[in-house]
Design a protein around this motif. Structure first.
Motif, PDB file in Angstrom:
ATOM      1  N   PRO A 110       0.825  -1.215   0.000  1.00 14.91           N
ATOM      2  CA  PRO A 110       0.000   0.000   0.000  1.00 14.91           C
ATOM      3  C   PRO A 110       0.857   1.262   0.000  1.00 14.91           C
ATOM      4  N   GLU A 111       0.277   2.346  -0.491  1.00 14.59           N
ATOM      5  CA  GLU A 111       0.967   3.632  -0.463  1.00 14.59           C
ATOM      6  C   GLU A 111       1.109   4.114   0.983  1.00 14.59           C
ATOM      7  N   PRO A 112       2.246   4.752   1.328  1.00  7.92           N
ATOM      8  CA  PRO A 112       2.401   5.271   2.693  1.00  7.92           C
ATOM      9  C   PRO A 112       1.368   6.348   2.999  1.00  7.92           C
ATOM     10  N   VAL A 113       0.986   6.427   4.272  1.00  5.45           N
ATOM     11  CA  VAL A 113      -0.055   7.375   4.658  1.00  5.45           C
ATOM     12  C   VAL A 113       0.446   8.442   5.627  1.00  5.45           C
ATOM     13  N   MET A 114       1.674   8.292   6.135  1.00  2.00           N
ATOM     14  CA  MET A 114       2.194   9.285   7.061  1.00  2.00           C
ATOM     15  C   MET A 114       3.667   9.540   6.774  1.00  2.00           C
ATOM     16  N   GLY A 160       1.990   4.496   9.445  1.00  2.00           N
ATOM     17  CA  GLY A 160       1.354   5.050  10.638  1.00  2.00           C
ATOM     18  C   GLY A 160       2.379   5.555  11.634  1.00  2.00           C
ATOM     19  N   GLU A 161       1.882   6.147  12.695  1.00  2.50           N
ATOM     20  CA  GLU A 161       2.732   6.749  13.719  1.00  2.50           C
ATOM     21  C   GLU A 161       3.643   5.710  14.368  1.00  2.50           C
ATOM     22  N   VAL A 186       0.490  14.147   7.225  1.00  5.10           N
ATOM     23  CA  VAL A 186      -0.441  13.213   6.590  1.00  5.10           C
ATOM     24  C   VAL A 186      -0.380  13.399   5.076  1.00  5.10           C
ATOM     25  N   ASN A 187      -0.385  12.288   4.344  1.00  6.32           N
ATOM     26  CA  ASN A 187      -0.323  12.341   2.881  1.00  6.32           C
ATOM     27  C   ASN A 187      -1.719  12.559   2.300  1.00  6.32           C
ATOM     28  N   LYS A 312     -11.249  19.154  -4.617  1.00  6.30           N
ATOM     29  CA  LYS A 312     -11.516  18.611  -3.283  1.00  6.30           C
ATOM     30  C   LYS A 312     -10.236  18.004  -2.718  1.00  6.30           C
ATOM     31  N   ILE A 313     -10.137  18.019  -1.388  1.00  2.77           N
ATOM     32  CA  ILE A 313      -9.007  17.393  -0.705  1.00  2.77           C
ATOM     33  C   ILE A 313      -9.448  16.026  -0.201  1.00  2.77           C
ATOM     34  N   LEU A 314      -8.600  15.024  -0.425  1.00  4.63           N
ATOM     35  CA  LEU A 314      -8.863  13.674   0.062  1.00  4.63           C
ATOM     36  C   LEU A 314      -7.896  13.351   1.194  1.00  4.63           C
ATOM     37  N   GLU A 315      -8.386  12.739   2.259  1.00  2.53           N
ATOM     38  CA  GLU A 315      -7.527  12.365   3.374  1.00  2.53           C
ATOM     39  C   GLU A 315      -7.562  10.854   3.584  1.00  2.53           C
ATOM     40  N   PRO A 316      -6.462  10.267   4.088  1.00  2.00           N
ATOM     41  CA  PRO A 316      -6.446   8.823   4.321  1.00  2.00           C
ATOM     42  C   PRO A 316      -7.294   8.449   5.528  1.00  2.00           C
TER      43      PRO A 316
END
Length: 396
Positions: A110-114, A160-161, A186-187, A312-316
């Motif tokens: 998966p793509e990194p999210v943080m 993640g953190e 956050v990405n 629009k902005i998308l958030e994970p």
């Protein structure tokens, strides 16, 4: 190259080797590579080939692991799990011993999210810092490292953190590198909300040969079904040009310009996805048109039109699974609601002493949750978190 079409494996020792390096471990003697043999056999002193990069490696030492103890062996057959020194590779690389050009099916990464900016506390630690990052990215495909073009900071990206905290702790424990970290980032992604046409002309005159290009077309949002049909590609470029108003040799330049525009959106500078770009027509000049002119024209046209197409902005959003004693259920659910989490399900254990809660929570609201959960449940609660999808940011 063959769309990962399955190929039967015989699992016989006499057939060509097919082995998978599934784990890397750093030891005082160098990198220890754990390998599972699916077909064929490994013999000490033989050469094997890394199918992923084509490099040949001589097997100097093969060991069978018994917890921390190593047993040196000369031969290993199909079905065995062994470890070896002197094999430099990445996690999930495939090995063979001959002309066989098969690789094990690729793992979904998966793509990194943080993201987190990191740097060594002292300049004398830079060599070990670089060595540690190289080692960690080899063994963990979900960990990414890049250097920010604008700030020249080293940016560590992960799932993640806690994922990033573990590697920063390992850097200090295994390599003696104390790190200074910046604020977690956050990405976010960007997209558009409606279909809109564009008609853009790029002109530049500088005394000699100038630049001229014109592109006409439209952009529209991509649905989840269309993304699946495209093989998971989150952006799509379609050429519907008829005739030679845009010479065919400049079509690739228009596609490159599309990719340039998708790298950075107009709202928060995040990558743009779920957008379909259709090129329908344009114009060129026999002297002033060039690859760069059409690339620049296309990029500027899309940057302009995407600002007007209801961006629009998308958030994970993360899938969070929490296990706590039943006594603390109310506090934990209340904390998830404060973090704008959506409870998906809750299930009580067979003996009634514990409960498992599944929820979806925006990643931006999950910072510091591990500390909060421990304090709420007297250290008895635990949770796991994995990336689910990007969704539109809720407007407060």
């Amino acid at each position: 190259t063959n769309h990962e079409e399955p190929v039967p494996v015989t699992c016989k020792d006499d057939d060509p080797l097919l082995a998978l390096a599934f784990k890397l471990d750093e030891t005082p003697f160098g990198q220890l590579t754990y390998m599972r043999i699916y077909q064929g056999s490994l013999n000490k002193g033989n050469f094997i080939t890394n199918v992923n990069d084509g490099k040949k490696v001589k097997l100097g030492r093969i060991v069978r692991m018994h917890s921390d103890d190593m047993e040196d062996i000369e031969h290993a057959g199909s079905g065995e799990v062994v470890a070896m020194f002197g094999v430099q590779c990445k996690s999930m690389d495939t090995f063979s011993d001959g002309p066989q050009n098969l690789v094990m099916s690729s793992m979904f990464v998966p793509e990194p999210v943080m993201s987190l900016s990191v740097k060594p506390a002292e300049s004398s630690m830079r060599n070990n810092f670089a060595k540690a990052l190289g080692k960690f990215t080899k063994e963990d495909p979900t960990l990414r490292v890049r250097v920010d073009e604008n700030t020249s900071e080293t940016v560590l990206s992960g799932m993640g953190e806690l994922h990033l905290e573990v590697y920063i702790e390992r850097m200090q424990r295994e390599y003696g590198v104390k790190c200074m970290t910046g604020q977690p980032k956050v990405n976010y992604k960007e997209t558009i909300g409606k279909k809109l046409k564009f008609d853009w002309t790029h002109k530049k005159q500088t005394g000699g040969a100038g630049q001229f290009a014109r592109v006409i077309g439209y952009v529209e949002p991509l649905t989840e079904e269309q993304i699946e049909e495209n093989g998971g590609n989150v952006t799509e470029f379609v050429n519907h040009c008829i005739g030679t108003n845009i010479p065919p040799e400049y079509y690739t330049s228009c596609e490159k310009g599309t990719n340039d525009a998708m790298n950075e959106g107009g709202l928060v500078g995040a990558a743009v996805e779920r957008v379909k770009v259709v090129l329908e027509d344009g114009a060129s000049h026999e002297v002033d048109s060039s690859d760069m002119a059409f690339r620049t024209c296309m990029a500027n046209a899309l940057r302009d039109v995407m600002k007007k197409a209801s961006p629009k902005i998308l958030e994970p959003v993360m899938s969070v699974e929490i296990e706590v004693p039943t006594d603390f259920q109310g506090q934990v659910v209340g904390a998830l609601n404060r973090r704008m989490g959506m409870i998906q399900s809750s299930e009580t254990s067979d003996d009634g002493t514990g409960i498992k809660i599944e929820a979806e929570v925006p990643l931006a609201n999950m910072f510091g949750y591990s500390t909060e959960l421990r304090s709420q449940t007297q250290g008895k609660g635990e949770f796991t978190m994995e990336y689910n999808r990007h969704v539109q940011v809720v407007q407060n």
